[in-house]
Design a protein around this motif. Structure first.
Motif, mmCIF file in Angstrom:
data_model
loop_
_atom_site.group_PDB
_atom_site.id
_atom_site.type_symbol
_atom_site.label_atom_id
_atom_site.label_comp_id
_atom_site.label_asym_id
_atom_site.label_seq_id
_atom_site.Cartn_x
_atom_site.Cartn_y
_atom_site.Cartn_z
ATOM 1 N N LEU A 83 4.668 -22.157 -12.438
ATOM 2 C CA LEU A 83 5.002 -21.694 -13.784
ATOM 3 C C LEU A 83 6.070 -20.604 -13.744
ATOM 4 O O LEU A 83 7.005 -20.604 -14.548
ATOM 5 N N LEU A 84 5.942 -19.678 -12.803
ATOM 6 C CA LEU A 84 6.927 -18.608 -12.693
ATOM 7 C C LEU A 84 8.287 -19.119 -12.240
ATOM 8 O O LEU A 84 9.312 -18.509 -12.532
ATOM 9 N N ALA A 85 8.319 -20.256 -11.541
ATOM 10 C CA ALA A 85 9.579 -20.811 -11.051
ATOM 11 C C ALA A 85 10.522 -21.186 -12.187
ATOM 12 O O ALA A 85 11.737 -21.269 -11.971
ATOM 13 N N GLU A 86 10.003 -21.406 -13.370
ATOM 14 C CA GLU A 86 10.866 -21.721 -14.509
ATOM 15 C C GLU A 86 11.753 -20.543 -14.878
ATOM 16 O O GLU A 86 12.826 -20.726 -15.436
ATOM 17 N N ASP A 87 11.315 -19.315 -14.563
ATOM 18 C CA ASP A 87 12.036 -18.122 -14.996
ATOM 19 C C ASP A 87 12.595 -17.289 -13.848
ATOM 20 O O ASP A 87 13.369 -16.372 -14.088
ATOM 21 N N VAL A 88 12.212 -17.574 -12.607
ATOM 22 C CA VAL A 88 12.671 -16.806 -11.450
ATOM 23 C C VAL A 88 13.516 -17.723 -10.563
ATOM 24 O O VAL A 88 12.980 -18.651 -9.956
#
Length: 120
Positions: A83-88
């Motif tokens: 999920l965090l990979a979408e923004d980082v």
């Protein structure tokens, strides 16, 4: 039927012709999920859900770190990182490497599954 489930069943979102997430391999994995879970993940991957996705991803990572406690588990860590990979951007490149590995080693994970019947 909600707009989210319409996107899940038709496989389109926005003007790009892809579901939320931007990576067609991620879209294929999400499509293999049970309908209810797939709709939730599709919602979380939408650009407009950023303010829900970031805290959810962070909480899942923390829950994965504390997997020795009851109820929490190691499964939370990769889900939170995804999920965090979408923004980082750094996590996004790591996610691409994981998808490359999946394509080479486990291509059946990316094949379409049989249609699932929603029993809810």
């Amino acid at each position: 039927m909600s707009a989210t489930s319409d996107e899940h069943t038709t496989g389109t979102a926005g003007t790009t012709g892809q579901m939320a997430g931007g990576d067609p391999r991620l879209d294929r994995l999400v499509h293999r999920l049970p309908p209810r879970m797939g709709d939730t993940v599709t919602y979380l991957l939408k650009p407009s859900s950023r303010w829900v996705r970031i805290p959810s991803g962070a909480l899942l990572v923390v829950g994965g770190v504390f997997s020795f406690l009851p109820v929490l588990g190691v499964w939370m860590l990769p889900l939170g990182l995804a999920l965090l990979a979408e923004d980082v951007p750094a996590l996004r490149s790591a996610r691409s490497k994981v998808f490359d590995w999946i394509e080479r080693r486990k291509p059946q994970w990316l094949e379409p599954s049989a249609p699932k019947i929603d029993q809810s």
